[in-house]
Design an enzyme around this catalytic site. Structure first.
Site, short mmCIF file in Angstrom:
data_model
loop_
_atom_site.label_atom_id
_atom_site.label_comp_id
_atom_site.label_asym_id
_atom_site.label_seq_id
_atom_site.Cartn_x
_atom_site.Cartn_y
_atom_site.Cartn_z
N ASP A 192 0.87 -1.18 0.00
CA ASP A 192 0.00 0.00 0.00
C ASP A 192 0.90 1.23 0.00
O ASP A 192 0.81 2.08 0.88
CB ASP A 192 -0.93 -0.01 1.21
CG ASP A 192 -1.98 1.09 1.15
OD1 ASP A 192 -2.22 1.63 0.05
OD2 ASP A 192 -2.56 1.42 2.20
N LEU A 193 1.76 1.30 -1.00
CA LEU A 193 2.82 2.31 -1.02
C LEU A 193 2.29 3.63 -1.56
O LEU A 193 2.50 4.00 -2.71
CB LEU A 193 4.01 1.83 -1.85
CG LEU A 193 5.28 2.68 -1.71
CD1 LEU A 193 5.82 2.62 -0.29
CD2 LEU A 193 6.34 2.25 -2.70
#
Length: 274
Positions: A192-193
């Site tokens: 979930d960058l």
């Protein structure tokens, strides 16, 4: 980010983490998680009701694993579970989320962010026990779509009025090719960058750490790069600056971007939250 029914609030004090009970509420997540900060700001507690304990335990295990591999981020300090739920206490990563700095400061931090992402992606894959691969993502997406749980706000604007089942069907023919690419280019991904999960030192604009590691695992590096580059584009004032930032990131990270591969993961990821 799912549509679970609301549960009774779970706090660190309720689970016996701190007798003083002075934890300060920070957020209530859509997933039913409750986040608290210690009075001195050195610790965070994430608490969930009992049905969500397994998800929080998986995040705990990922934080503990990554903290021993040279990637800056939180450390696990305590874990409690019981009939009321579970609570994970981690060290705070000091700084400000990268989505809260202005465009000039983000640009100043940009090469450092590329270095931090490359550092994560260089962690030896055989050491990572966690999956985030394409087949796992697609399985989650199929479940979320089947339950009608896709949040349209997470979709690209041009897709928000298209039935999620149709969006997933558009991606399905690409799966054989994307599997081949993943097999040749698997890294340890954050999962979930996006900018809120990258913490910057407000004085130096260096990366203090990566947070929210619940989706960390082995995956195609583009699963991370697609989210980060798209999210950062919301900060830049115009297309010219956005393209210049994309080029600077690619040069620093050391990659020649594949636009189709970026687009695939950017369109798949919103279907996995629900």
């Amino acid at each position: 980010m799912s549509g679970h029914p609301r549960h009774r609030a779970v706090s660190p004090a309720l689970l016996g983490v701190d007798r003083a009970g002075d934890w300060l509420p920070v957020t209530t997540g859509e997933s039913g998680a409750f986040v608290f900060r210690s009075p001195d700001g050195t610790r965070y507690a994430k608490c969930v009701p009992a049905p969500d304990e397994a998800v929080l335990a998986a995040e705990r295990d990922r934080i503990a694993w990554l903290s021993g591999r040279g990637v800056p981020g939180p450390r696990v300090l305590d874990w409690r579970s019981g009939e009321a739920g579970a609570c994970l206490v981690t060290s705070a990563v000091r700084g400000v989320p990268a989505d809260r700095v202005d465009a000039d400061d983000l640009r100043a931090a940009w090469e450092g962010i590329a270095d931090a992402v490359r550092g994560l992606h260089e962690v030896p894959v055989p050491e990572c026990p966690f999956r985030r691969d394409l087949d796992a993502m697609v399985a989650v997406a199929r479940d979320v779509v089947a339950r009608g749980a896709v949040n349209p706000d997470f979709l690209p604007v041009e897709q928000q009025h298209t039935p999620p089942a149709e969006l997933l069907a558009r991606l399905t023919p690409q799966l054989p090719r994307r599997r081949e690419q993943e097999a040749a280019d698997t890294v340890v991904c954050h999962g979930d960058l996006c900018l809120p999960n990258i913490i910057l030192d407000p004085r130096t604009l260096d990366v203090s750490g990566l947070v929210d590691l619940g989706r960390l695992g082995r995956a195609d590096r583009y699963a991370d790069l697609a989210l980060l580059l798209a999210n950062a584009r919301e900060t830049w004032a115009d297309e010219e600056r956005a393209e210049a930032a994309d080029t600077a990131f690619a040069q620093r990270y050391g990659i020649t971007p594949d636009p189709d591969r970026l687009r695939f993961y950017l369109h798949l990821d919103p279907l996995t939250w629900g």
